[in-house]
Enzyme design. Structure first.
Site, mmCIF file in Angstrom:
data_model
loop_
_atom_site.group_PDB
_atom_site.id
_atom_site.type_symbol
_atom_site.label_atom_id
_atom_site.label_comp_id
_atom_site.label_asym_id
_atom_site.label_seq_id
_atom_site.Cartn_x
_atom_site.Cartn_y
_atom_site.Cartn_z
ATOM 1 N N ASP A 199 95.201 23.259 40.835
ATOM 2 C CA ASP A 199 94.526 22.130 40.190
ATOM 3 C C ASP A 199 93.119 21.942 40.761
ATOM 4 O O ASP A 199 92.882 22.225 41.935
ATOM 5 C CB ASP A 199 95.369 20.860 40.412
ATOM 6 C CG ASP A 199 94.993 19.746 39.446
ATOM 7 O OD1 ASP A 199 94.200 19.982 38.518
ATOM 8 O OD2 ASP A 199 95.496 18.627 39.635
ATOM 9 N N HIS A 210 87.651 27.648 35.762
ATOM 10 C CA HIS A 210 88.840 28.486 35.545
ATOM 11 C C HIS A 210 88.553 29.942 35.949
ATOM 12 O O HIS A 210 89.406 30.623 36.494
ATOM 13 C CB HIS A 210 89.285 28.419 34.086
ATOM 14 C CG HIS A 210 89.720 27.040 33.668
ATOM 15 N ND1 HIS A 210 90.567 26.266 34.430
ATOM 16 C CD2 HIS A 210 89.419 26.287 32.570
ATOM 17 C CE1 HIS A 210 90.773 25.098 33.827
ATOM 18 N NE2 HIS A 210 90.088 25.079 32.706
ATOM 19 N N LEU A 215 106.784 41.949 45.846
ATOM 20 C CA LEU A 215 106.558 40.550 45.445
ATOM 21 C C LEU A 215 106.764 40.360 43.940
ATOM 22 O O LEU A 215 106.253 41.150 43.134
ATOM 23 C CB LEU A 215 105.111 40.160 45.808
ATOM 24 C CG LEU A 215 104.636 38.796 45.305
ATOM 25 C CD1 LEU A 215 105.283 37.671 46.104
ATOM 26 C CD2 LEU A 215 103.117 38.677 45.382
HETATM 27 C C1 FPP Z 1 94.149 22.850 36.370
HETATM 28 O O1 FPP Z 1 92.851 22.440 36.750
HETATM 29 C C2 FPP Z 1 94.132 24.263 36.071
HETATM 30 C C3 FPP Z 1 94.582 24.834 34.931
HETATM 31 C C4 FPP Z 1 95.177 24.063 33.833
HETATM 32 C C5 FPP Z 1 94.480 26.280 34.720
HETATM 33 C C6 FPP Z 1 94.817 27.093 35.899
HETATM 34 C C7 FPP Z 1 94.493 28.500 35.648
HETATM 35 C C8 FPP Z 1 93.882 29.303 36.542
HETATM 36 C C9 FPP Z 1 93.540 28.884 37.910
HETATM 37 C C10 FPP Z 1 93.606 30.715 36.217
HETATM 38 C C11 FPP Z 1 94.878 31.424 35.921
HETATM 39 C C12 FPP Z 1 94.745 32.853 36.024
HETATM 40 C C13 FPP Z 1 95.549 33.716 35.396
HETATM 41 C C14 FPP Z 1 95.427 35.111 35.739
HETATM 42 C C15 FPP Z 1 96.519 33.332 34.368
HETATM 43 P P1 FPP Z 1 92.097 21.385 35.830
HETATM 44 O O2 FPP Z 1 91.347 22.126 34.800
HETATM 45 O O3 FPP Z 1 93.077 20.396 35.313
HETATM 46 O O4 FPP Z 1 91.139 20.726 36.878
HETATM 47 P P2 FPP Z 1 90.658 19.214 36.885
HETATM 48 O O5 FPP Z 1 91.883 18.385 37.150
HETATM 49 O O6 FPP Z 1 89.684 19.188 38.017
HETATM 50 O O7 FPP Z 1 90.028 18.927 35.549
#
Ligand code: FPP
Length: 257
Positions: free
Chosen positions: A37, A54, A148
């Site tokens: 997050d 992201h 893993l």
């Molecule tokens: C939450 O942060 C994050 C997500 C919903 C997406 C997480 C995905 C990745 C880290 C990349 C994944 C990689 C692969 C290979 C599938 P947010 O956007 O809600 O952050 P915020 O709360 O600060 O707005």
């Protein structure tokens, strides 16, 4: 083993805070679940679009997968997209759906070299074709790997997972294949996406939010929870090993004294 860990952490002389290092003779969590997050806030603080967060978050995924593999973690489950994340702006959803393909294009060879097995947890229906194809191809190419297990929770919701399990079990009862008094924890577990995995020993959530957000609701019953204010794109293997060090200091009682 010690030598291996020191090598992974880089030159010892560069380390200023040794408390981040876990005990290599202590318990290493077999299964670690991660709520990644803070990507949006990371981007916002740099006046960048959310998708830049992201993209940076994907780099963290690469680092943490290797960090987990290096110390013998058996399963790592990353919450990449929830059933609720479809409510986000279209361009952000489109970008997130491209990440598995991009990740696998650049990383699959190394994952195979490391004997890592990829799996997807979640509902396949509703995912774009190219996302699903990339994940299924990744699963297929790594299905015989014995190292893993790297689970991507994608289009995943904990309540939906439990509801699906209940539906399957109810159908077995309706078909006369199961009696209600045969339903127990183990049977429910057998109808979850994680049926062949141990429950997570440790849950990590970044960015200062202290909630589960519909993630692995059944499986986290006795999991040790670890929260950090660090945003996911800033999270690194030292933070990850710090989480493990703190996990090693916890007394797990599972309801006993
Ligand atoms: C939450 O942060 C994050 C997500 C919903 C997406 C997480 C995905 C990745 C880290 C990349 C994944 C990689 C692969 C290979 C599938 P947010 O956007 O809600 O952050 P915020 O709360 O600060 O707005």
């Amino acid at each position: 083993m010690l030598e291996r860990i020191q090598k992974m952490l880089g030159n010892k002389a560069e380390q200023t805070d040794k408390t981040h290092v876990f005990d290599e003779n202590g318990a290493i969590p077999k299964h670690i679940a991660v709520i990644m997050d803070g990507n949006g806030r990371w981007a916002k603080s740099r006046s960048l679009p959310r998708i830049a967060g992201h993209r940076q978050g994907m780099k963290t995924v690469k680092e943490i997968v290797k960090a987990a593999d290096d110390i013998g973690v058996e399963a790592l489950t990353m919450y990449a997209f929830s059933t609720e994340n479809w409510k986000r702006p279209r361009d952000e959803v489109d970008f997130l759906m491209k990440l598995p393909q991009e990740f696998l294009t650049t990383e699959l060879d190394e994952l195979i070299e490391r004997n890592i097995r990829i799996r997807m947890l979640g509902i396949q229906q509703g995912l774009p074709d190219f996302t699903l194809k990339a994940l299924l191809a990744g699963e297929e190419r790594t299905k015989n790997n014995t190292g893993l297990i790297l689970n991507f929770a994608l289009n995943y919701g904990g309540r939906t997972e439990i509801t699906n399990a209940v539906t399957e079990i109810a159908q077995l009862v309706a078909d006369g294949k199961l009696r209600p008094d045969e339903i127990n924890d183990a049977l429910v577990n057998d109808h979850l996406y994680t049926r062949d995995l141990p429950d997570p020993d440790l849950l990590i959530r970044t960015s200062g939010e202290i909630r589960l957000s519909n993630f692995m609701l059944w499986q986290l019953a006795y999991t040790e929870l670890w929260f950090t204010d660090v945003l996911w794109p800033d999270f690194n293997k030292e933070h990850f090993y710090q989480a493990i060090a703190e996990y090693q200091g916890r007394a797990r009682r599972y309801g006993a004294v």
